[in-house]
Design a protein around this motif. Structure first.
Motif, PDB file in Angstrom:
ATOM      1  N   ARG A  46      47.437  22.194  47.073  1.00 39.08           N
ATOM      2  CA  ARG A  46      48.382  23.043  46.578  1.00 39.08           C
ATOM      3  C   ARG A  46      47.992  24.526  46.192  1.00 39.08           C
ATOM      4  NH1 ARG A  46      50.728  19.657  48.723  1.00 39.08           N
ATOM      5  NH2 ARG A  46      52.186  18.182  48.260  1.00 39.08           N
ATOM      6  N   VAL A  47      46.883  24.428  45.520  1.00 45.05           N
ATOM      7  CA  VAL A  47      46.308  25.571  44.870  1.00 45.05           C
ATOM      8  C   VAL A  47      44.847  26.045  45.307  1.00 45.05           C
ATOM      9  CG1 VAL A  47      45.923  26.774  42.645  1.00 45.05           C
ATOM     10  CG2 VAL A  47      47.753  24.788  42.912  1.00 45.05           C
ATOM     11  N   LEU A  48      44.508  27.498  45.397  1.00 44.05           N
ATOM     12  CA  LEU A  48      43.343  27.883  45.506  1.00 44.05           C
ATOM     13  C   LEU A  48      43.011  28.666  44.243  1.00 44.05           C
ATOM     14  CD1 LEU A  48      40.720  28.675  47.087  1.00 44.05           C
ATOM     15  CD2 LEU A  48      42.273  30.646  48.099  1.00 44.05           C
ATOM     16  N   LEU A  49      42.103  28.284  43.410  1.00 46.46           N
ATOM     17  CA  LEU A  49      41.637  29.121  42.337  1.00 46.46           C
ATOM     18  C   LEU A  49      40.525  29.991  42.821  1.00 46.46           C
ATOM     19  CD1 LEU A  49      41.226  27.635  38.824  1.00 46.46           C
ATOM     20  CD2 LEU A  49      39.739  29.315  39.751  1.00 46.46           C
ATOM     21  N   VAL A  50      40.672  31.307  42.305  1.00 50.94           N
ATOM     22  CA  VAL A  50      39.748  32.332  42.691  1.00 50.94           C
ATOM     23  C   VAL A  50      39.206  32.997  41.377  1.00 50.94           C
ATOM     24  CG1 VAL A  50      39.482  34.595  43.623  1.00 50.94           C
ATOM     25  CG2 VAL A  50      40.830  32.753  44.770  1.00 50.94           C
ATOM     26  N   ASN A  51      37.873  33.026  41.195  1.00 51.53           N
ATOM     27  CA  ASN A  51      37.253  33.858  39.989  1.00 51.53           C
ATOM     28  C   ASN A  51      36.391  34.950  40.362  1.00 51.53           C
ATOM     29  OD1 ASN A  51      34.961  32.702  37.526  1.00 51.53           O
ATOM     30  ND2 ASN A  51      36.862  34.412  37.209  1.00 51.53           N
ATOM     31  N   SER A  52      36.967  36.373  39.840  1.00 48.35           N
ATOM     32  CA  SER A  52      36.293  37.283  40.219  1.00 48.35           C
ATOM     33  C   SER A  52      36.553  38.484  39.119  1.00 48.35           C
ATOM     34  CB  SER A  52      36.428  37.786  41.378  1.00 48.35           C
ATOM     35  OG  SER A  52      35.597  39.192  41.804  1.00 48.35           O
ATOM     36  N   PRO A  53      35.459  38.835  38.342  1.00 45.85           N
ATOM     37  CA  PRO A  53      34.195  38.644  38.398  1.00 45.85           C
ATOM     38  C   PRO A  53      33.916  37.093  37.974  1.00 45.85           C
ATOM     39  CG  PRO A  53      34.510  40.778  37.319  1.00 45.85           C
ATOM     40  CD  PRO A  53      35.906  39.961  37.596  1.00 45.85           C
ATOM     41  N   SER A  54      32.753  36.459  38.568  1.00 48.63           N
ATOM     42  CA  SER A  54      32.724  35.131  38.287  1.00 48.63           C
ATOM     43  C   SER A  54      31.819  34.844  37.082  1.00 48.63           C
ATOM     44  CB  SER A  54      31.859  34.714  39.645  1.00 48.63           C
ATOM     45  OG  SER A  54      31.345  33.641  39.595  1.00 48.63           O
ATOM     46  N   ASN A  55      32.324  33.789  36.509  1.00 49.33           N
ATOM     47  CA  ASN A  55      31.482  33.063  35.585  1.00 49.33           C
ATOM     48  C   ASN A  55      31.299  31.596  36.120  1.00 49.33           C
ATOM     49  OD1 ASN A  55      30.468  31.563  33.344  1.00 49.33           O
ATOM     50  ND2 ASN A  55      32.589  31.449  32.185  1.00 49.33           N
ATOM     51  N   PRO A  56      30.013  31.377  36.494  1.00 51.25           N
ATOM     52  CA  PRO A  56      28.716  31.632  36.027  1.00 51.25           C
ATOM     53  C   PRO A  56      28.071  32.791  36.840  1.00 51.25           C
ATOM     54  CG  PRO A  56      28.558  29.826  37.025  1.00 51.25           C
ATOM     55  CD  PRO A  56      29.898  30.127  37.398  1.00 51.25           C
ATOM     56  N   LEU A  57      28.380  33.208  37.744  1.00 52.05           N
ATOM     57  CA  LEU A  57      27.654  34.000  38.780  1.00 52.05           C
ATOM     58  C   LEU A  57      27.559  35.375  38.775  1.00 52.05           C
ATOM     59  CD1 LEU A  57      28.674  32.105  42.122  1.00 52.05           C
ATOM     60  CD2 LEU A  57      26.618  31.643  40.920  1.00 52.05           C
ATOM     61  N   GLY A  58      28.297  36.005  37.824  1.00 51.81           N
ATOM     62  CA  GLY A  58      28.358  37.567  37.627  1.00 51.81           C
ATOM     63  C   GLY A  58      28.589  38.123  39.241  1.00 51.81           C
ATOM     64  N   ARG A  59      29.196  37.257  40.088  1.00 58.60           N
ATOM     65  CA  ARG A  59      29.602  37.945  41.336  1.00 58.60           C
ATOM     66  C   ARG A  59      30.984  38.348  41.268  1.00 58.60           C
ATOM     67  NH1 ARG A  59      29.752  39.465  46.161  1.00 58.60           N
ATOM     68  NH2 ARG A  59      29.284  38.142  48.096  1.00 58.60           N
ATOM     69  N   VAL A  60      30.923  39.679  42.050  1.00 54.63           N
ATOM     70  CA  VAL A  60      32.255  40.454  42.018  1.00 54.63           C
ATOM     71  C   VAL A  60      32.600  40.331  43.581  1.00 54.63           C
ATOM     72  CG1 VAL A  60      33.495  42.384  41.644  1.00 54.63           C
ATOM     73  CG2 VAL A  60      31.774  41.642  40.119  1.00 54.63           C
ATOM     74  N   PHE A  61      33.961  39.929  43.803  1.00 53.61           N
ATOM     75  CA  PHE A  61      34.506  39.965  45.451  1.00 53.61           C
ATOM     76  C   PHE A  61      35.106  40.962  45.547  1.00 53.61           C
ATOM     77  CE2 PHE A  61      35.062  35.083  44.467  1.00 53.61           C
ATOM     78  CZ  PHE A  61      33.532  34.627  44.714  1.00 53.61           C
ATOM     79  N   SER A  62      34.650  41.530  46.826  1.00 61.49           N
ATOM     80  CA  SER A  62      35.611  42.814  47.560  1.00 61.49           C
ATOM     81  C   SER A  62      36.529  42.520  47.788  1.00 61.49           C
ATOM     82  CB  SER A  62      34.571  43.029  48.765  1.00 61.49           C
ATOM     83  OG  SER A  62      34.608  42.364  49.838  1.00 61.49           O
ATOM     84  N   ALA A  63      37.481  43.561  47.989  1.00 63.62           N
ATOM     85  CA  ALA A  63      38.883  43.382  48.374  1.00 63.62           C
ATOM     86  C   ALA A  63      39.133  42.936  49.851  1.00 63.62           C
ATOM     87  CB  ALA A  63      39.539  44.924  48.588  1.00 63.62           C
ATOM     88  N   LYS A  64      38.134  42.954  50.430  1.00 62.61           N
ATOM     89  CA  LYS A  64      37.852  42.353  52.010  1.00 62.61           C
ATOM     90  C   LYS A  64      37.852  40.752  51.809  1.00 62.61           C
ATOM     91  CE  LYS A  64      35.410  42.123  56.392  1.00 62.61           C
ATOM     92  NZ  LYS A  64      34.318  42.619  57.076  1.00 62.61           N
TER      93      LYS A  64
END
Length: 387
Positions: free
Chosen positions: A162-180
């Motif tokens: 039912r749901v997709l969870l997205v986390n950016s900037p990421s905890n714990p990774l410190g990863r930031v996802f681009s617009a793409k």
């Protein structure tokens, strides 16, 4: 004696909290395991909360929050997130934690599935289990630069998803996802008719590129966005966050807010108004501090030949210690704490993909941060950390 609800046995314990409680029982511990800002709350925020108490603002407020705060959030979203929303889409919550579980409660029935990042913040899975839903991890792996693999995501979708969870900037990774990357996730959710739950708690702390809110890429009204003042303004104990819904959920939100909390503390809401409408210098100073700490920490690790993920945002450093942890980083982290009085978060607390890694919080005094990192074992040191 009556028994607890059967689903409670499936709710995982927080591996971070367990380590933190051990650290609190010891003397002179360098705590780098908990995501707690080391910056002070700005004076104008404290003054606003104090003035509210002194003025006797201690009564109920509207379920969604005081009008001044909801309007300030609407203006902030327009200015900083490129999100155009109505006041009735903004709901003030007890931190981002309540916003997350409240959104899940709206979107998930018992037995429904939610796709959660792995490694990912521990309460994503805890909240789902509390609601008798099923968290389904999607792997963020070094081989994919810790970005979602769309092919893998396709294999994880079932009739109960039912749901997709997205986390950016990421905890714990410190990863930031681009617009793409985010657009590909929005498109994926549209293909499978999924809701998106977007955790954007670390939105102001991006060191490479810019933060993008998935709601700005959505054309169907399928994104619920979660924000918090805790990390941005060092207000972790004041407990103010907010949930931004797609249009048309005001009636349902009034009901769930009333059932769950009624409303957030009035002095806390006044502090939040001051934070959002006040000067930006405290945010900018905190961001510079965390970024500078990240650079210094990365340089230290690189100099010792250690592997890590270059921090792009949030205030965490994700470090590979698989050479020293023997396949059980949780046990290793506890032993490391007892022997060296340094607390780091075991990567396995964030999911199976975190095995062998640790998360270190960069929100610390530089000297304490580097001192703690110096005790981590480098490749070739053997199992014993270097003092």
């Amino acid at each position: 004696m009556p028994q607890l609800a059967s689903h409670m046995s499936s709710v995982p314990e927080s591996g971070i909290r367990r380590l933190f409680e051990i650290a609190l029982s010891l003397d002179d511990v360098n705590v780098l395991a908990v995501g707690e800002p080391d910056q002070p709350v700005a004076p104008h925020i404290v003054e606003a909360a104090t003035a509210a108490w002194e003025a006797g603002e201690t009564r109920y407020t509207p379920n969604g929050g005081i009008p001044d705060l909801r309007r300030a959030i609407v203006e902030k979203l327009a200015q900083d997130n490129a999100m155009t929303v109505d006041v009735e889409q903004v709901w003030v919550t007890v931190g981002a934690t309540q916003a997350l579980i409240q959104a899940m409660g709206l979107l998930l029935d018992a037995g429904d599935e939610i796709l959660v990042p792995d490694p990912g913040y521990t309460t994503f899975s805890m909240n789902a289990r509390m609601l008798q839903a099923v968290p389904v991890p999607y792997r963020l792996s070094p081989e994919d630069a810790f970005a979602p693999d769309l092919d893998e995501l396709e294999t994880l979708v079932s009739p109960r998803t039912r749901v997709l969870l997205v986390n950016s900037p990421s905890n714990p990774l410190g990863r930031v996802f681009s617009a793409k990357v985010l657009q590909s996730l929005v498109n994926f959710a549209a293909r499978h008719d999924l809701w998106i739950l977007s955790d954007e708690v670390y939105e102001y702390f991006t060191f490479t590129g810019e933060h993008v809110s998935p709601a700005t890429l959505d054309r169907d009204g399928r994104v619920f966005s979660v924000f918090s003042l805790s990390k941005t303004y060092a207000m972790t104990g004041i407990r103010v966050g907010y949930l931004v819904t797609p249009p048309g959920f005001a009636a349902e939100m009034r009901t769930v807010q009333e059932a769950m909390i009624s409303c957030v503390s009035t002095p806390a809401q006044r502090a939040a108004v001051a934070a959002l409408t006040g000067p930006r210098e405290p945010i900018d100073a905190a961001a510079r501090h965390y970024e500078d700490n990240g650079r210094a920490a990365a340089a230290h690790l690189a100099g010792r030949g250690m592997h890590y993920l270059e921090p792009e945002g949030a205030f965490y450093l994700w470090i590979d210690l698989s050479h020293a942890t023997g396949g059980d980083v949780a046990t290793w982290a506890e032993r490391f704490l007892l022997e060296h009085r340094v607390a780091v978060a075991p990567g396995s607390a964030f999911g199976r993909s975190g095995e062998g890694w640790v998360r270190v919080c960069l929100a610390a005094e530089r000297e304490r941060l580097l001192d703690g990192l110096a005790k981590l074992p480098a490749p070739g040191d053997g199992q014993a950390p270097a003092d």
